[in-house]
Write a protein that holds these residues in place. Structure first.
Motif, PDB file in Angstrom:
ATOM      1  N   GLN A  19       0.634  -1.274   0.299  1.00 28.99           N
ATOM      2  CA  GLN A  19      -0.094  -0.007  -0.206  1.00 28.99           C
ATOM      3  C   GLN A  19       1.083   1.507   0.009  1.00 28.99           C
ATOM      4  OE1 GLN A  19      -2.842  -0.121  -0.482  1.00 28.99           O
ATOM      5  NE2 GLN A  19      -3.689   2.394  -0.622  1.00 28.99           N
ATOM      6  N   LYS A  20       2.093   1.384   0.708  1.00 30.65           N
ATOM      7  CA  LYS A  20       2.681   2.200   0.871  1.00 30.65           C
ATOM      8  C   LYS A  20       3.603   2.681  -0.972  1.00 30.65           C
ATOM      9  CE  LYS A  20       7.200   4.012   3.173  1.00 30.65           C
ATOM     10  NZ  LYS A  20       7.187   3.880   4.453  1.00 30.65           N
ATOM     11  N   ARG A  21       4.144   1.315  -1.516  1.00 25.33           N
ATOM     12  CA  ARG A  21       4.355   1.454  -2.710  1.00 25.33           C
ATOM     13  C   ARG A  21       3.164   2.401  -3.311  1.00 25.33           C
ATOM     14  NH1 ARG A  21       6.825  -3.372  -1.561  1.00 25.33           N
ATOM     15  NH2 ARG A  21       5.435  -4.371  -2.511  1.00 25.33           N
ATOM     16  N   ARG A  22       1.882   1.940  -3.467  1.00 27.14           N
ATOM     17  CA  ARG A  22       1.042   2.520  -4.055  1.00 27.14           C
ATOM     18  C   ARG A  22       0.912   3.747  -3.992  1.00 27.14           C
ATOM     19  NH1 ARG A  22      -3.242  -1.642  -3.053  1.00 27.14           N
ATOM     20  NH2 ARG A  22      -3.218  -2.985  -3.849  1.00 27.14           N
ATOM     21  N   GLU A  23       0.992   4.009  -2.875  1.00 27.98           N
ATOM     22  CA  GLU A  23       0.593   5.879  -1.932  1.00 27.98           C
ATOM     23  C   GLU A  23       1.892   6.273  -2.770  1.00 27.98           C
ATOM     24  OE1 GLU A  23      -0.083   5.533   1.929  1.00 27.98           O
ATOM     25  OE2 GLU A  23      -2.415   4.676   1.384  1.00 27.98           O
ATOM     26  N   LEU A  24       2.938   5.820  -2.596  1.00 31.85           N
ATOM     27  CA  LEU A  24       4.126   7.115  -3.274  1.00 31.85           C
ATOM     28  C   LEU A  24       4.019   6.974  -4.103  1.00 31.85           C
ATOM     29  CD1 LEU A  24       7.330   5.035  -1.185  1.00 31.85           C
ATOM     30  CD2 LEU A  24       6.372   7.466  -0.991  1.00 31.85           C
ATOM     31  N   SER A  25       4.174   5.680  -5.714  1.00 27.16           N
ATOM     32  CA  SER A  25       3.270   6.012  -6.787  1.00 27.16           C
ATOM     33  C   SER A  25       2.885   6.818  -7.037  1.00 27.16           C
ATOM     34  CB  SER A  25       3.046   4.578  -7.135  1.00 27.16           C
ATOM     35  OG  SER A  25       4.674   3.595  -7.701  1.00 27.16           O
ATOM     36  N   LEU A  26       1.352   6.959  -6.395  1.00 21.03           N
ATOM     37  CA  LEU A  26       0.185   7.639  -6.929  1.00 21.03           C
ATOM     38  C   LEU A  26       0.819   9.967  -6.534  1.00 21.03           C
ATOM     39  CD1 LEU A  26      -2.884   6.415  -5.645  1.00 21.03           C
ATOM     40  CD2 LEU A  26      -2.354   7.160  -7.840  1.00 21.03           C
ATOM     41  N   LEU A  27       1.777   9.472  -5.333  1.00 20.37           N
ATOM     42  CA  LEU A  27       1.981  11.024  -5.184  1.00 20.37           C
ATOM     43  C   LEU A  27       3.241  11.358  -5.721  1.00 20.37           C
ATOM     44  CD1 LEU A  27       1.575  12.631  -2.004  1.00 20.37           C
ATOM     45  CD2 LEU A  27       4.046  11.418  -1.570  1.00 20.37           C
ATOM     46  N   ARG A  28       4.322  10.582  -6.754  1.00 25.11           N
ATOM     47  CA  ARG A  28       4.673  10.739  -7.313  1.00 25.11           C
ATOM     48  C   ARG A  28       4.437  10.856  -9.190  1.00 25.11           C
ATOM     49  NH1 ARG A  28       6.596   7.736 -11.466  1.00 25.11           N
ATOM     50  NH2 ARG A  28       6.342   6.086 -10.602  1.00 25.11           N
ATOM     51  N   GLN A  29       3.262  10.472  -9.484  1.00 26.50           N
ATOM     52  CA  GLN A  29       2.835  11.186 -10.403  1.00 26.50           C
ATOM     53  C   GLN A  29       2.068  11.745 -10.549  1.00 26.50           C
ATOM     54  OE1 GLN A  29       0.242   7.062 -10.680  1.00 26.50           O
ATOM     55  NE2 GLN A  29       1.849   6.205 -12.130  1.00 26.50           N
ATOM     56  N   SER A  30       1.277  11.918  -9.143  1.00 25.52           N
ATOM     57  CA  SER A  30       0.884  13.644  -9.438  1.00 25.52           C
ATOM     58  C   SER A  30       1.968  15.041  -9.232  1.00 25.52           C
ATOM     59  CB  SER A  30      -0.972  13.783  -7.874  1.00 25.52           C
ATOM     60  OG  SER A  30       0.659  14.083  -6.302  1.00 25.52           O
ATOM     61  N   GLN A  31       2.545  14.741  -8.328  1.00 29.92           N
ATOM     62  CA  GLN A  31       4.145  15.892  -8.613  1.00 29.92           C
ATOM     63  C   GLN A  31       3.942  15.789  -9.886  1.00 29.92           C
ATOM     64  OE1 GLN A  31       4.262  17.254  -5.544  1.00 29.92           O
ATOM     65  NE2 GLN A  31       5.701  18.468  -7.160  1.00 29.92           N
ATOM     66  N   HIS A  32       4.576  14.773 -10.649  1.00 34.16           N
ATOM     67  CA  HIS A  32       4.882  14.534 -11.731  1.00 34.16           C
ATOM     68  C   HIS A  32       4.661  15.495 -12.876  1.00 34.16           C
ATOM     69  CE1 HIS A  32       8.309  11.726 -11.213  1.00 34.16           C
ATOM     70  NE2 HIS A  32       8.554  12.608 -10.630  1.00 34.16           N
ATOM     71  N   ARG A  33       2.817  15.199 -12.581  1.00 34.22           N
ATOM     72  CA  ARG A  33       1.861  15.931 -13.439  1.00 34.22           C
ATOM     73  C   ARG A  33       2.539  17.913 -12.837  1.00 34.22           C
ATOM     74  NH1 ARG A  33      -2.545  13.662 -11.796  1.00 34.22           N
ATOM     75  NH2 ARG A  33      -2.377  11.673 -14.223  1.00 34.22           N
ATOM     76  N   SER A  34       1.595  17.908 -11.899  1.00 35.41           N
ATOM     77  CA  SER A  34       1.332  19.587 -11.458  1.00 35.41           C
ATOM     78  C   SER A  34       3.186  20.303 -12.048  1.00 35.41           C
ATOM     79  CB  SER A  34       1.680  19.306 -10.251  1.00 35.41           C
ATOM     80  OG  SER A  34       2.196  19.867  -9.231  1.00 35.41           O
ATOM     81  N   ASP A  35       4.349  18.933 -11.315  1.00 37.85           N
ATOM     82  CA  ASP A  35       5.330  19.844 -12.566  1.00 37.85           C
ATOM     83  C   ASP A  35       5.118  20.107 -13.978  1.00 37.85           C
ATOM     84  OD1 ASP A  35       6.767  19.227  -9.811  1.00 37.85           O
ATOM     85  OD2 ASP A  35       7.628  17.953 -10.682  1.00 37.85           O
ATOM     86  N   ALA A  36       5.067  18.868 -14.636  1.00 36.70           N
ATOM     87  CA  ALA A  36       4.692  19.513 -15.734  1.00 36.70           C
ATOM     88  C   ALA A  36       3.526  20.353 -16.572  1.00 36.70           C
ATOM     89  CB  ALA A  36       3.745  17.992 -16.775  1.00 36.70           C
ATOM     90  N   GLN A  37       2.293  20.947 -15.576  1.00 35.70           N
ATOM     91  CA  GLN A  37       1.381  22.105 -15.787  1.00 35.70           C
ATOM     92  C   GLN A  37       2.229  23.352 -15.229  1.00 35.70           C
ATOM     93  OE1 GLN A  37      -2.275  20.617 -14.127  1.00 35.70           O
ATOM     94  NE2 GLN A  37      -1.920  19.636 -15.309  1.00 35.70           N
ATOM     95  N   GLN A  38       2.911  22.975 -14.106  1.00 38.30           N
ATOM     96  CA  GLN A  38       3.662  24.820 -13.672  1.00 38.30           C
ATOM     97  C   GLN A  38       5.200  24.882 -14.806  1.00 38.30           C
ATOM     98  OE1 GLN A  38       2.663  25.862 -10.517  1.00 38.30           O
ATOM     99  NE2 GLN A  38       3.624  26.523 -12.082  1.00 38.30           N
TER     100      GLN A  38
END
Lengths: 418, 870
Positions: A19-38
């Protein structure tokens, strides 16, 4: 009705590592998405700051339009630099980089004070590109912004090698020409070095810095695991008789494609500038007259113009030079959009100039230009090509201008020493 | 016909497989050809006292299954079919069902109760079967007792199936009156009392108004408390279950009764049957849960800010409660640590003690320390284990300051016990306690470190030694190592673990390879610890992590070579594949950037090959882990990932089609985003296929709803990657976004969970819009987006007016406003100026405390200023 389950977790972590890996992945993906938009948003801010430095927009007016912007935002939009741009991806990056090169005008008449205020250098034949080294990698992008190579290099921050490349945030940007036959990047200008911007520095300083700094890094060494391509600084000369002679006839390790002239006092200006000039003739370039897709010189001169609203056809200059107009019905019929780049041939009527200014042209429609192209032709290019076909500017003309200047310069000196 | 059904139902339970299968098929056929006739025959069978019990029970069960299913879409279908039946069929079935409640056969009555509740669950919200409750209540006053019992049971199930708001308060009052009267000691029949007590458990959710009335509440509480003293153990247990439920549902109403309840529970814990004692402990665990939640909401700062005040029941009960719980710790079962399913009074007591510590903090320490000090060195393992367990239980809650001296003093003792104690049980608990020490008292936030240069070596040596102990003990040692590593998560460039890194990795790998590693989930614990050690490692040890790459890859390779395996072996194999893929995922994230990326990427081809082979095995967990790992790899590889796409694509598509195992689908959607960011415009050739799948996913009512918001976000990722080439998907994606936006604009009246979902849906939709606008920016095709602007602005306005968006949505929403202005510029200047979002909402965001919202708002303001000034 069965009794209700009340078992609680015993000697167990509340969440599993999965579950931790899953959550870390989601966190990473949403971080990268927001970086891309930024990044995409920062890009727009940078376009504003570039416009504000161009001469036809009064920076004060722009500032007044957004008076409430506090210092934080202001410094943020202006602090957007090429390093941030190097993280841009895809079409955004292409669009951005396509606007970052300083583009020479073609020499259609000889500027004053060539020998005092200008450098000359022999342009290597090859692809003009912007080379950005940062975050442990090096990327080269050709004129339309698309990536040429992605490689490790000995440039600052150019490879994931410990120690050698200095601090992690160091990055550099070079203006280069990639020369195919010896797989070498010939550096013609230096834009940023180890995080230090040279945009606002004179060509004189940039060239000095380029010659002294590039070799220090090992970038001029032969290729190795962490250094895929060799770099080499292009020799430059004061544009006096001997300098011009060396650049024009001197033997160099690369195939020449014309001569570049840099005004010593000019800053690095993105886009077309009259303070850098390109000149070619048959003996220093294989490609004086534009060739078509088959590598052959067409009978007629071809030019590419941008279609604007109401059928206006303009050059890529800033401000654009209007060249002609397309019939509105024709535009509609052929489904051309404003912003399209369109290829024309210059007919027998040729170009008409009055007092050195363009007056009208005999244009014949060919079709929409191919997609790889980012810009229309500039006014100076069209004129240079036209002159090359009819009455070229010769090297002798350059030499005689210089010698004429020299005589003028020498006279007062003689008088003073007298 | 009815004769046939009897025989079919009996045959369907035959031990002869052929007979059974034939009967099942005939039943299915009957159901498909004539639903009304089928259901009617079943109800008739159930109601007919002359029929065999077995066929009647199965008739009831089949009937129940024709009304309800686990899967949402199936359930919805069944409900629609029932509602579509003609009225006369339905009334006949209802009559049969009600009649069955009077049957002398207990099992048949019970089945009918459940079926009635299912029908009620469908019909009452539709205002159908209005006479049901009245006719049930009329049964209550009837003799014989078994009818009363069946009716109470039916009322209980009905309360479980139906939402309180579809039953009139008048009926609620009557139901509760009937139920509580049935529980009363005056009721002579124990079956009736038990049914009533169990019914109250279900009906408590209906009793809101009654609990607000002092007299009614007093009455209910008195009857429940009396029932805990019933001579019948099942009634006592059911009564305590009611108390547990009241503890969480009506916490704020308990002040008057808490002293009495303490006395009742204490007596039950000490003297009663274990099944009752467990419920009595659970009462206090539930009280702790409530108080922990309330105190968390207080947040220390805004006392009284919570809806419910804290009554500090736990704190007041400490002097009696803690000794009570400590006593239970001595009642361990011999092999409880070896039995995954064990749950006994010692375990429940220790768990409750841990919750008490969380609820009261420092105050618990003096109540527990004497017990620990007295028993920790006793010859009886039970006393040593109880003392250790008590110590481990109170480590979360009290402040580090309060515990530090005690823990420092105990550490050496613990390490010694771990090495020398003869009891497996004591070692298990000791290792677990060490893990708790590292979890709560070790890390960058703790001022004086527990682990120092002086003891680090010893701790690690002992843990590594313990990893060779029995599987249950070794598992706890791995857990301790997990938290030991986690404490160094943000240590900086130099980790104290560096000198031991190689040894730790080696030991964990050896543990994972133990023959008995599948016992006590030891292997899982070993890989989890390995993952955490890698996650928290520094650059100093990156070469050692690099060396781990071929080792883990080889192990994964070996799991793929397995020949004929039994079901059980295959399952274990799949679990191992999941663990190894998980481990590689962690390693990829560690090594996939500076300065190890180039070295690491040399293994990428091979690794990708292994992941693709994992997809060939049928295991959802392994698929999910492999997919997550591939996402991480795509991010590390960037544009180079393109070379894997031709082969990987079909598995990506398979993942997107996996409705049943929706976690796999969700993870795959996330990976599409990773791939878009890695490949940028190179993803274009795959977009037709991906978009088709995503659109199908969105239209499916089978797919778990939690996957839908990320799919919208994924549209944004794709648009940002391929820019104006997204044009061809606009005509499909925009209407979907638009209708989802309309749905999610209003959530008023919904519960917290629904509001949370609505916000995640809004966020997904908004991220899609952002990606699309940004993708089209500076393109000649920008004008294609102009027609969508009014709706999008309206959507922004309406979610602003709704006043229930969270910070995440706020930031995304204001960003979309900026993107819209930036991309469409002067074309929409007028529209923007008319929107509420560009004024009130923007101003609210500009003055937000959250800097990310403020930043997005400033950007939006900038973009709007330009759009309207041109």
């Amino acid at each position: 009705m069965a009794p209700h389950e009340i078992r609680r977790p015993f000697k167990r972590r509340p969440i599993s590592d999965q579950q931790k890996r899953r959550e870390l992945s989601l966190l990473r993906q949403s971080q990268h998405r927001s970086d891309a938009q930024q990044r995409a948003r920062n890009l727009a801010s940078s376009v504003i700051s570039l416009q504000s430095s161009s001469p036809d927009v009064d920076p004060e007016i722009l500032f007044e339009a957004v008076p409430e912007l506090d210092e934080g935002t202001e410094s943020e939009s202006s602090s957007f630099d090429v390093r941030q741009a190097s993280r841009l991806r895809g079409p955004e990056a292409r669009k951005w980089f396509a606007r970052q090169l300083m583009l020479p005008e073609w020499m259609i008449d000889v500027p004053d004070n060539l020998s005092r205020d200008w450098y000359v250098l022999a342009r290597p034949a090859g692809k003009r590109c912007f080379v950005v080294s940062s975050d442990g990698t090096t990327v080269s992008r050709v004129r339309n912004g698309s990536i040429l190579h992605h490689f490790p290099s000995a440039l600052p921050g150019g490879a994931r090698k410990k120690g050698a490349s200095g601090p992690a945030n160091s990055y550099s940007i070079l203006d280069c020409i990639f020369h195919e036959s010896d797989q070498t990047y010939y550096v013609i200008d230096m834009v940023c070095w180890r995080g230090y911007s040279l945009y606002e520095c004179t060509a004189e300083f940039r060239f000095f810095w380029l010659q002294s700094k590039l070799a220090e890094t090992g970038a001029c060494d032969p290729p190795s695991f962490y250094h895929k391509f060799r770099f080499s600084a292009v020799p430059f000369f004061n544009c006096d008789q001997s300098g011009l002679h060396s650049a024009y006839t001197g033997s160099l390790p690369y195939v020449k494609d014309g001569l570049l002239f840099y005004n010593k006092h000019a800053h690095y200006h993105t886009g077309n500038t009259p303070l850098v000039l390109i000149w070619k003739d048959e003996s220093c370039s294989q490609y004086v007259i534009d060739t078509d897709n088959n590598g052959e010189v067409p009978d007629q001169q071809h030019i590419v113009l941008e279609l604007q609203e109401e059928g206006k056809l303009v050059t890529s200059d800033d401000p654009p030079v209007p060249f002609s107009c397309l019939n509105a019905d024709f535009v509609k019929q052929s489904g051309l959009l404003s912003g399209s780049l369109i290829r024309f041939a210059i007919g027998d009527g040729g170009l008409n100039c009055v007092d050195g200014r363009f007056e009208k042209a005999d244009l014949q429609y060919i079709g929409v230009s191919n997609r790889a192209r980012a810009f229309a032709d500039s006014y100076s290019k069209i004129m240079f090509q036209y002159m090359a076909r009819h009455s070229p500017l010769k090297v002798e003309d350059l030499a005689s201008t210089i010698s004429h200047e020299n005589q003028q310069d020498k006279t007062p000196e003689v008088e003073m020493s007298d | 016909m009815s004769m046939e059904v009897t025989q079919l139902l009996i045959n369907a339970q035959s031990i002869d497989g052929t007979v059974r299968k034939h009967a099942e098929e005939s039943l299915k056929q009957f159901q498909e050809q004539n639903l009304a006739g089928f259901l009617l025959s079943l109800a008739g069978e159930l109601a007919n006292d002359e029929k065999p019990v077995d066929s009647r029970k199965l008739a009831g069960l089949v009937l129940k299954n024709a009304l309800d299913a686990k899967e949402q879409h199936r359930k919805y279908e069944l409900v629609q079919r029932w509602l579509a039946l003609d009225m006369s069929t339905k009334s006949q079935i209802r009559a049969f069902l009600l009649k069955t409640l009077s049957s002398p056969v207990p099992d048949v009555r019970s089945t009918a109760s459940q079926v009635i509740a299912k029908v009620a669950g469908i019909e009452l919200p539709q205002k159908q079967w209005p006479e049901l409750i009245v006719s049930l209540l009329s049964n209550i006053h009837q003799l014989p007792a078994h009818v009363k019992q069946a009716t109470l049971e039916t009322l209980g199930y009905l309360c479980e199936e139906v939402s309180p708001d579809v039953v009139e308060q008048e009926h609620v009052n009557k139901i509760l009156t009937a139920v509580v009267q049935g529980m009363n000691a005056a009721e002579g029949n124990n079956d009736v009392r038990l049914a009533a007590t169990r019914a109250l458990y279900m009906a408590l959710g209906f009793a809101q108004a009654n609990f607000n009335n002092d007299m009614e509440r007093d009455y209910i509480m008195r009857v429940v408390c009396e029932a805990t003293l019933s001579p019948e153990v099942k009634i006592r247990q059911a009564a305590f279950e009611c108390l547990v439920s009241i503890a969480s549902t009506y916490y704020e109403k308990l002040a008057h009764y808490i002293q009495d309840i303490f006395n009742i529970t204490a007596k039950a814990v000490r003297e009663d049957d274990e099944s009752v004692a467990l419920q009595a402990i659970e009462f206090w665990s539930s009280i702790c849960d409530e108080e922990i939640d309330i105190l968390e909401e207080y947040g220390g700062e805004f006392a009284g800010d919570s809806d419910v005040p804290c009554f500090y029941f736990t704190k007041q009960a400490l002097p009696g409660l803690v000794p009570l719980l400590l006593e239970t710790l001595l009642k361990q079962e011999e092999d409880q640590d070896l039995d995954e399913g064990a749950w006994n009074i010692a375990m429940a007591g220790g768990t409750c003690l841990g919750l008490v510590a969380k609820a009261v903090g420092d105050d618990i320490v003096p109540h527990v320390m004497p017990f620990i000090e007295e028993k920790i060195s006793k010859p009886d393992w039970r006393e040593r284990e109880a003392a250790t367990y008590a110590f481990g239980s109170i480590l979360e809650g009290p402040s580090a300051d309060r515990l530090m001296a005690i823990v420092n003093a105990a550490l050496t003792f613990m390490l010694n016990a771990l090495t020398n104690d003869p009891s497996n049980h004591v070692k298990d608990t000791t290792a677990w306690t060490l893990g708790r020490i590292f979890e709560f008292l070790h890390g960058s936030t703790i001022e004086t470190p527990i682990i120092t240069q002086a003891n680090c070596q010893q701790i690690i040596t002992v843990l590594i030694q313990t990893m060779k102990d029995a599987p249950n003990v070794a598992e706890k040692a791995c857990g301790a190592l997990y938290f030991l590593a986690q404490g160094y998560e943000d240590i900086g460039p130099n980790s104290p673990l560096t000198p031991y890194f190689q040894e730790i990795i080696q030991s964990l790998l050896s543990v994972a390879h133990r023959e008995d590693a599948t016992e006590s989930r030891l292997r899982t614990a070993a890989y989890e610890a390995l993952n955490e050690v890698v996650r928290c490692s520094t650059d100093e040890t990156s070469t050692m992590v690099l060396q781990l790459v071929p080792v883990i890859m080889l192990e994964l390779h070996n799991t793929l070579e397995g020949e004929k395996l039994s079901m059980d072996e295959r399952e274990k194999q799949n679990e191992l594949q999941g663990l190894l893929c998980g481990c590689l995922q962690v390693i990829i994230q560690k090594l996939g950037s500076e300065p190890t990326k180039y070295m690491f990427m040399q293994s990428a081809d091979q690794m990708m090959g292994l992941f693709l082979r994992v997809f060939g095995c049928r295991s959802a967990t392994a698929h999910e882990e492999a997919m997550l790992a591939i996402g991480a790899l795509a991010y590390a590889a960037g544009p180079d990932f393109a070379k894997y796409m031709p082969e990987f694509y079909k598995y990506l598509e398979m993942g997107l089609q996996n409705f049943e195992e929706y976690q796999v689908c969700a993870v795959t959607v996330g990976v599409v985003g990773d791939i878009c960011r890695a490949l940028e415009d190179k993803v274009l050739p795959y977009c037709d296929g991906i978009m088709t799948q995503l659109l199908k996913d969105l239209s499916s009512n089978q797919l778990h709803r939690s996957v839908k918001p990320p799919i919208f976000s994924c549209f944004g990722d794709i648009a940002l990657a391929i820019g104006e080439d997204f044009e061809k998907y606009l005509r499909y994606s925009m209407p979907m976004l638009q209708s989802a936006a309309e749905l999610s604009a209003h959530s008023s009246g919904a519960d917290d969970e629904m509001t949370e979902y609505t916000n995640s849906l809004r966020n997904g939709i908004l991220e899609a819009y952002s990606g699309i606008f940004q993708g089209f920016k500076n393109s000649p095709k920008t004008q294609l987006l102009i027609p969508f602007a009014p709706h999008i602005l309206q959507f922004l306005d309406s979610i602003y007016m709704e006043k229930d968006m969270d910070e995440v949505v706020m930031k995304t929403a204001i960003g979309v406003l900026g993107d819209l202005a930036d991309t469409l510029g002067s074309h929409v200047g007028g529209l923007i100026q008319q929107s509420v979002s560009s004024k009130e909402f923007l101003n609210e965001c500009l003055s937000s405390d959250d800097h990310t919202i403020k930043e997005a708002a400033e950007w939006a303001k900038h973009a709007i200023t330009r759009a309207i000034s041109v």
